[in-house]
Motif scaffolding. Structure first.
Motif, short mmCIF file in Angstrom:
data_model
loop_
_atom_site.label_atom_id
_atom_site.label_comp_id
_atom_site.label_asym_id
_atom_site.label_seq_id
_atom_site.Cartn_x
_atom_site.Cartn_y
_atom_site.Cartn_z
N PRO A 150 12.97 -19.03 31.06
CA PRO A 150 14.42 -19.08 31.26
C PRO A 150 15.11 -17.83 30.74
O PRO A 150 14.78 -17.32 29.66
CB PRO A 150 14.83 -20.33 30.48
CG PRO A 150 13.62 -21.20 30.51
CD PRO A 150 12.46 -20.26 30.42
N ARG A 152 19.08 -15.69 30.83
CA ARG A 152 20.48 -15.61 31.23
C ARG A 152 20.75 -14.23 31.82
O ARG A 152 20.40 -13.20 31.24
CB ARG A 152 21.38 -15.88 30.03
CG ARG A 152 21.26 -17.32 29.51
CD ARG A 152 22.11 -17.55 28.30
NE ARG A 152 23.53 -17.49 28.63
CZ ARG A 152 24.51 -17.50 27.73
NH1 ARG A 152 24.21 -17.52 26.43
NH2 ARG A 152 25.75 -17.46 28.12
N ARG A 154 22.34 -10.76 33.03
CA ARG A 154 23.13 -9.77 32.31
C ARG A 154 23.92 -8.91 33.31
O ARG A 154 23.41 -8.59 34.39
CB ARG A 154 22.24 -8.88 31.45
CG ARG A 154 21.27 -9.65 30.56
CD ARG A 154 21.98 -10.57 29.57
NE ARG A 154 21.05 -11.46 28.90
CZ ARG A 154 20.35 -11.14 27.79
NH1 ARG A 154 20.47 -9.92 27.28
NH2 ARG A 154 19.53 -12.01 27.25
N ALA A 161 24.43 -11.26 26.98
CA ALA A 161 24.70 -12.23 28.04
C ALA A 161 26.08 -12.83 27.83
O ALA A 161 26.39 -13.33 26.75
CB ALA A 161 23.65 -13.32 28.02
N GLU A 163 29.05 -15.56 27.86
CA GLU A 163 28.93 -16.99 27.54
C GLU A 163 28.75 -17.84 28.79
O GLU A 163 28.08 -18.88 28.75
CB GLU A 163 30.15 -17.45 26.75
CG GLU A 163 30.23 -16.87 25.35
CD GLU A 163 31.40 -17.43 24.56
OE1 GLU A 163 32.10 -18.32 25.12
OE2 GLU A 163 31.61 -17.01 23.41
N ASP A 164 29.35 -17.41 29.88
CA ASP A 164 29.27 -18.21 31.11
C ASP A 164 28.20 -17.71 32.07
O ASP A 164 28.18 -18.09 33.24
CB ASP A 164 30.63 -18.22 31.82
CG ASP A 164 31.10 -16.82 32.21
OD1 ASP A 164 30.50 -15.83 31.73
OD2 ASP A 164 32.07 -16.72 32.99
N ALA A 165 27.28 -16.86 31.59
CA ALA A 165 26.25 -16.30 32.47
C ALA A 165 25.29 -17.38 32.93
O ALA A 165 24.82 -18.20 32.13
CB ALA A 165 25.47 -15.21 31.74
N PRO A 166 24.97 -17.41 34.23
CA PRO A 166 23.98 -18.38 34.72
C PRO A 166 22.61 -18.10 34.10
O PRO A 166 22.28 -16.96 33.78
CB PRO A 166 23.95 -18.14 36.23
CG PRO A 166 25.20 -17.39 36.54
CD PRO A 166 25.53 -16.59 35.31
N GLU A 167 21.83 -19.15 33.94
CA GLU A 167 20.49 -19.01 33.39
C GLU A 167 19.45 -19.30 34.46
O GLU A 167 19.45 -20.38 35.06
CB GLU A 167 20.27 -19.95 32.21
CG GLU A 167 18.91 -19.78 31.53
CD GLU A 167 18.73 -20.67 30.33
OE1 GLU A 167 18.55 -21.89 30.54
OE2 GLU A 167 18.77 -20.16 29.19
N GLN A 169 15.78 -20.30 35.77
CA GLN A 169 14.79 -21.22 35.26
C GLN A 169 13.40 -20.84 35.75
O GLN A 169 13.24 -20.11 36.73
CB GLN A 169 15.12 -22.65 35.69
CG GLN A 169 16.47 -23.13 35.19
CD GLN A 169 16.57 -23.10 33.66
OE1 GLN A 169 15.66 -23.56 32.97
NE2 GLN A 169 17.68 -22.58 33.15
N ARG A 195 23.14 -8.15 38.83
CA ARG A 195 22.75 -9.13 37.81
C ARG A 195 21.34 -8.78 37.37
O ARG A 195 20.42 -8.73 38.20
CB ARG A 195 22.84 -10.55 38.37
CG ARG A 195 24.26 -10.89 38.84
CD ARG A 195 24.36 -12.29 39.41
NE ARG A 195 23.45 -12.47 40.54
CZ ARG A 195 23.20 -13.66 41.08
NH1 ARG A 195 23.78 -14.74 40.59
NH2 ARG A 195 22.38 -13.76 42.11
#
Length: 349
Positions: A150, A152, A154, A161, A163-167, A169, A195
């Motif tokens: 996983p 996040r 950048r 990263a 705070e609202d960055a997608p992670e 999987q 990204r």
């Protein structure tokens, strides 16, 4: 003439519209927002170039229960506490499929494994990986691969990263649009729309020319020990790709160009030293031996593809191994296997 023109123009416009939409590739469900470049697909893949293979009809993987057996497990000749012992597991790495189940008069469950009956409490079912790799229908325009851990996204290489960055999987599918060195000195990859993901979180592959000793129309498999990926080719045409688990440092997979010399829908594998690394695995699926006792084969006993894991063999997700096994039956000659290391800086969009 005027009446004909009134009908001809709308008809032409309608025909052009139909041709436009018929030629427009379908959007990749679960990928980037509309208007964004094709990149991360949340475990799915763009439908134009790639597709996830379906399970083969009549597959031996369907409905099979696999599991591991505890050390010092005792097998019996019948599913009965009073039945004589017929086998002993000692200590090691023991796996096999369940061939039958039973319940004795006292309500105890039993599994038939390795040709003997085993009390259920000695046996632990494992869930096979859902990962299967991808069919490749056209030469990819850029490198692609999968997320290993996983991560996040950048906004730039080595940036913190948001705070609202997608992670992303594990096993999410990605394509690579750019590569750069970050301030941390590491390689970073642009997975779409600026990204960025650090190299350690990805396993990547890209189209490669066939080795010189491989015939023009030969079927061959590229095994990249650095990236822990495999790619199947027919001549210079990429047809399949996925993740592997090669040999651990103690048992490295040997590099070189090999021929598959023996094929088995299932086979037993055993080896190592008792008290150290002994293993006994029944019905290893879709096994292709290419370097002595080293093989490409399905591995139902772990879900850690993309990282070294084996005693030297090339572990493959079971569905991927099944695909390669039956695909290679159509090869004009022996399937070739090219095992090598690569440089991560070779990945170029």
């Amino acid at each position: 003439m005027r009446l004909r023109m009134q009908w001809t123009v709308p008809f032409a416009l309608l025909l052009l519209a139909l041709l436009f939409f018929a030629g427009t590739p379908p959007a990749a469900a679960g990928c980037t927002p509309e208007g964004a470049r094709e990149s991360v697909c949340n475990g799915r893949v763009p439908a134009t170039t790639f597709s996830v293979p379906r399970l083969r009809p009549g597959s031996i993987l369907t409905g099979t229960t696999y599991g591991w057996i505890e050390d010092y497990a005792r097998f019996s000749a019948a599913p009965d506490p009073d039945a004589p012992y017929s086998r002993y597991a000692a200590a090691g790495f023991f796996y096999g499929p369940v061939k039958a189940t039973a319940t004795d008069d006292e309500g105890n469950d039993w599994y038939r494994v390795w040709g003997h009956w085993l009390p259920a409490h000695y046996y632990h079912v494992v869930d096979s990986t859902h990962f299967a790799g991808v069919n490749v229908h056209y030469r990819p325009r850029r490198p692609f691969g999968w997320v290993l851990t996983p991560f996040r996204l950048r906004p730039e290489p080595a940036a913190p990263a948001p705070e609202d960055a997608p992670e992303l999987q594990r096993y999410d599918f990605v394509q690579i649009y750019g590569v750069a060195h970050g301030r941390d000195g590491a390689l970073w990859y642009d997975v779409g729309d600026g990204r960025w993901v650090r190299y350690h979180a990805l396993a990547l592959t890209q189209w490669r020319e066939q080795p010189g000793d491989v015939g023009e129309d030969a079927y061959w498999v590229d095994v990249d020990l650095t990236q822990q990926t495999f790619t199947a080719y027919e001549g210079d045409r990429m047809v399949y790709a996925g993740l592997i688990s090669s040999g651990l440092p103690r048992w490295p997979t040997r590099v070189g160009l090999f021929r598959v010399w023996s094929r088995h829908e299932t086979t037993r594998m055993s080896g190592g030293v008792l008290g150290d690394d002994y293993y006994y695995i029944a019905e290893v699926p879709h096994t292709l031996y290419f370097d002595g006792e080293i093989a490409l084969h399905g591995a139902y006993w772990h879900d850690d593809f993309g990282r070294p894991k084996s005693h030297g063999c090339v572990n493959m997700p079971p569905r991927a191994a099944e695909w390669v096994y039956y695909w290679s039956e159509n090869a004009p000659g022996d399937l070739r296997v090219w095992v090598h290391y690569s440089s991560r800086s070779d990945v170029q969009p």
